[in-house]
Design an enzyme around this catalytic site. Structure first.
Site, mmCIF file in Angstrom:
data_model
loop_
_atom_site.group_PDB
_atom_site.id
_atom_site.type_symbol
_atom_site.label_atom_id
_atom_site.label_comp_id
_atom_site.label_asym_id
_atom_site.label_seq_id
_atom_site.Cartn_x
_atom_site.Cartn_y
_atom_site.Cartn_z
ATOM 1 C CG LEU A 1 8.838 -17.399 -3.726
ATOM 2 C CD1 LEU A 1 8.659 -17.294 -2.208
ATOM 3 C CD2 LEU A 1 9.296 -16.053 -4.284
ATOM 4 N NE ARG B 1 -7.586 2.083 -5.558
ATOM 5 C CZ ARG B 1 -6.381 2.150 -5.028
ATOM 6 N NH1 ARG B 1 -5.350 2.532 -5.759
ATOM 7 N NH2 ARG B 1 -6.183 1.824 -3.772
ATOM 8 C CD1 TRP C 1 -13.356 -5.087 -9.123
ATOM 9 C CD2 TRP C 1 -12.624 -4.354 -11.090
ATOM 10 N NE1 TRP C 1 -12.754 -6.150 -9.764
ATOM 11 C CE2 TRP C 1 -12.307 -5.725 -10.980
ATOM 12 C CE3 TRP C 1 -12.262 -3.676 -12.267
ATOM 13 C CZ2 TRP C 1 -11.636 -6.436 -11.977
ATOM 14 C CZ3 TRP C 1 -11.595 -4.389 -13.264
ATOM 15 C CH2 TRP C 1 -11.293 -5.737 -13.119
ATOM 16 C CG HIS D 1 -0.273 2.320 -9.340
ATOM 17 N ND1 HIS D 1 -0.493 1.913 -8.047
ATOM 18 C CD2 HIS D 1 -1.337 3.109 -9.659
ATOM 19 C CE1 HIS D 1 -1.648 2.421 -7.609
ATOM 20 N NE2 HIS D 1 -2.160 3.159 -8.568
ATOM 21 N NE ARG E 1 -7.837 0.848 5.296
ATOM 22 C CZ ARG E 1 -7.533 2.138 5.503
ATOM 23 N NH1 ARG E 1 -7.596 2.657 6.714
ATOM 24 N NH2 ARG E 1 -7.153 2.905 4.489
ATOM 25 N NE ARG F 1 -2.975 -1.402 4.394
ATOM 26 C CZ ARG F 1 -4.229 -1.500 3.996
ATOM 27 N NH1 ARG F 1 -5.012 -2.388 4.542
ATOM 28 N NH2 ARG F 1 -4.709 -0.710 3.043
ATOM 29 C CG ASP G 1 -2.107 0.924 1.077
ATOM 30 O OD1 ASP G 1 -2.329 1.448 -0.034
ATOM 31 O OD2 ASP G 1 -2.813 1.138 2.083
#
Ligand code: IPE
Ligand code: IPE
Ligand code: MG
Length: 238
Positions: free
Chosen positions: A130, A70, A68, A36, A191, A185, A19
């Site tokens: 992995l 956004r 979705w 991004h 959260r 996070r 995030d």
């Protein structure tokens, strides 16, 4: 030199909510799409490091069922980046013996994304290193409901079919991957955002203020060191 825990103290399954891409970009007066893009670079770094140090499973939250909502442009950018990542990276993942898997509802994804997912899974399916799991159009409630429906159908077809913790977890998208040991996070939010609700039951949680595009090897090592010092009791006493 980055300090890492001894191998026996590493988490087997790490899940990350990546995030803060948007805020990272905003802080630099860049468009969110640049955040991004920078985030994808960090995915490369963390996947490589996980593979190198011997983490068994890494589950990354790339796109939630709620994302979705956004703006259309941003959703488009995220889908395009997913396609590019999968197409560009699959060969290298394969060379690193990484097995790629995706969780979430792939049938609602654009065809091109689905095709790239299917191909990456197919190419890497026999790898033993992995497990790289990418959550795309993933929402935990939707996943649990899908599992409940699958189990209800099985029970209807066979009254002796037993619904227990084992058959339930096998009906989830994460079948075979095991519970999460460490959930990270980034970006300061504390959260869960509809991520792996069932699989996180006994996970250790780690929150950092660092935005995802700044979460590099050192930050990951810090999270792993922090995990190694946790006292996991699983409800018992010593
Ligand atoms: C995480 O960064 C990436 C996705 C949710 C796809 P965000 O885009 O949520 O960044 P912030 O939270 O707005 O800073
Ligand atoms: C969670 O981040 C989803 C992903 C990282 C893909 P969000 O930024 O969408 O979560 P909220 O909206 O802040 O809870
Ligand atoms: Mg966010």
């Amino acid at each position: 030199m980055i300090e890492l825990p001894d191998k026996e103290f590493l988490p087997g399954h790490v899940a990350i909510i990546m995030d803060g891409n948007g805020r990272w970009a905003q802080a630099r007066k860049l468009p969110r799409s640049m955040g991004h893009k920078a985030g994808v670079e960090q995915v490369r770094t963390i996947v490589k490091m996980s593979s190198r140090i011997g983490i068994k499973t890494l589950t990354l939250y790339a796109f939630s069922t709620e994302n979705w909502k956004r703006p259309k442009d941003e959703v488009g950018v995220l889908m395009q980046l997913l396609i590019e990542y999968l197409k560009k990276e699959v060969r290298e993942l394969n060379e690193q013996n990484v097995r790629f898997r995706s969780i979430g509802d792939r049938f609602a994804l654009p065809k091109e994304v689905r095709a790239a997912i299917d191909e990456a899974e197919e190419i890497t399916k026999d790898n033993t290193g992995l497990n790289l799991v990418v959550a795309i159009n993933y929402g935990s409630r939707a996943e649990i409901l899908r599992a409940a429906n699958t189990l209800a159908e099985k029970r209807a077809a066979d009254p002796d079919f037993v619904i227990d913790e084992q058959s339930f977890s096998e009906a989830l998208d994460t079948n075979g991957l095991g519970d999460v040991d460490l959930m990270i996070r980034t970006s300061g939010e504390q959260r869960i955002s509809n991520y792996l609700l069932y699989q996180l039951a006994y996970a250790e949680l780690y929150f950092t203020d660092v935005y995802w595009p700044d979460f590099g090897e050192e930050e990951f090592a810090q999270a792993l060191m922090n995990f190694a010092h946790r006292d996991r009791r699983f409800g018992t006493v010593k």
